[in-house]
Design an enzyme around this catalytic site. Structure first.
Site, PDB file in Angstrom:
ATOM      1  N   ARG A  14     -48.265  26.557  39.197  1.00 34.36           N
ATOM      2  CA  ARG A  14     -48.644  25.180  38.844  1.00 34.36           C
ATOM      3  C   ARG A  14     -49.439  25.186  37.542  1.00 34.36           C
ATOM      4  NH1 ARG A  14     -51.976  22.831  43.646  1.00 34.36           N
ATOM      5  NH2 ARG A  14     -52.842  24.936  43.672  1.00 34.36           N
ATOM      6  N   SER A 141     -62.002  29.118  29.121  1.00 35.10           N
ATOM      7  CA  SER A 141     -62.260  27.678  29.177  1.00 35.10           C
ATOM      8  C   SER A 141     -63.323  27.355  28.139  1.00 35.10           C
ATOM      9  CB  SER A 141     -62.769  27.290  30.568  1.00 35.10           C
ATOM     10  OG  SER A 141     -63.305  25.979  30.579  1.00 35.10           O
ATOM     11  N   TYR A 154     -68.313  28.888  37.795  1.00 38.35           N
ATOM     12  CA  TYR A 154     -67.083  28.897  37.001  1.00 38.35           C
ATOM     13  C   TYR A 154     -67.379  29.295  35.564  1.00 38.35           C
ATOM     14  CZ  TYR A 154     -62.862  26.980  34.760  1.00 38.35           C
ATOM     15  OH  TYR A 154     -61.702  26.814  34.030  1.00 38.35           O
TER      16      TYR A 154
END
Length: 246
Positions: A14, A141, A154
């Site tokens: 995904r 990220s 995270y």
């Protein structure tokens, strides 16, 4: 096996990973499509790519488990030949106040986001080192560059992934292996949809380009870093965030 270039994309059923796997297949790679739980989505992508005439194989593994990663790499290499491009994309994310972060959550995030990259890289490296050739792209990220409230765990894992990328690039450069990182901004995937429409609208408004990123935007960045056009680039973090960070 027909001598095609072989790529392995973790977390590819995904979102960003799926777009990366599709892009690489269409650029001539035989692609291992890793999934953890969503076999249906991985099989769907593989069927689509095969219908287009590309080589693809769905391979299950929890990247946090070294034995599963090793078995996954063996399956891909048995089908297509040694992995010449690894895209370490698999990751988990979520929001929590720091004082509410449990040991289980902390350890799981590091097990998947950081240890998963380590396991996959170590599994494909022997052949790359032997051949003095290969490419590794990690997916971090912007929160691994900047930090984010309520995403300490995270953010820590993604900071660490950037450190891994930069240090490993220095170590592997004499072997002709390039290691780079893509740091996505706010990308419209299932992972960010949980934030809700109001938050997403606010994030879109904070993005100078005026829109959220797409998985295909990130796939294009990964494909560039894997290409011959990036042959003199290693140890770098390519931020793809629409200008979100200053």
């Amino acid at each position: 096996m027909n001598g095609a270039k072989t790529a392995l994309v973790t977390g590819a059923s995904r979102g960003i990973g799926r777009a990366v796997a599709a892009r690489l297949a269409r650029e001539g790679y035989a692609v291992g499509v890793n999934y953890h739980e969503r076999r249906d989505k991985a099989d769907e992508l593989v069927a689509q790519l095969r219908a287009e005439g590309h080589q693809a194989l769905a391979v299950q593994a929890d990247v946090a488990v070294r034995a599963e990663v090793d078995a996954m790499v063996r399956r891909v290499e048995d089908a297509f030949g040694p992995v010449s491009l690894l895209v370490s994309n698999a990751g988990v994310a979520g929001q929590a106040l720091f004082q509410d972060v449990t040991d289980e959550l902390w350890e799981r995030y590091f097990a998947v986001n950081l240890n998963g990259a380590r396991h996959a890289i170590q599994a494909v490296l022997p052949h790359m080192i032997h051949e003095k050739s290969g490419c590794i792209v990690t997916v971090s990220s912007i929160w691994g560059q900047h930090g984010a409230s309520c995403e300490v765990t995270y953010s820590c894992t993604k900071h660490a992934l950037i450190g891994l990328t930069r240090s490993l690039a220095m170590e592997l450069a004499p072997s002709g292996i390039r290691v780079n990182c893509v740091a996505p901004g706010v990308v419209n995937t299932d992972m960010v949809q949980v934030l809700g429409p109001e938050t997403l609208e606010d994030l879109k408004n904070q993005t100078p380009l005026g829109r959220l990123g797409t998985p295909e935007d990130i796939a294009a960045a990964v494909a560039f870093l894997a290409s011959e056009g990036a042959g003199f680039i290693t140890g770098q973090v390519l931020t793809a965030d629409g200008g979100f960070l200053p």
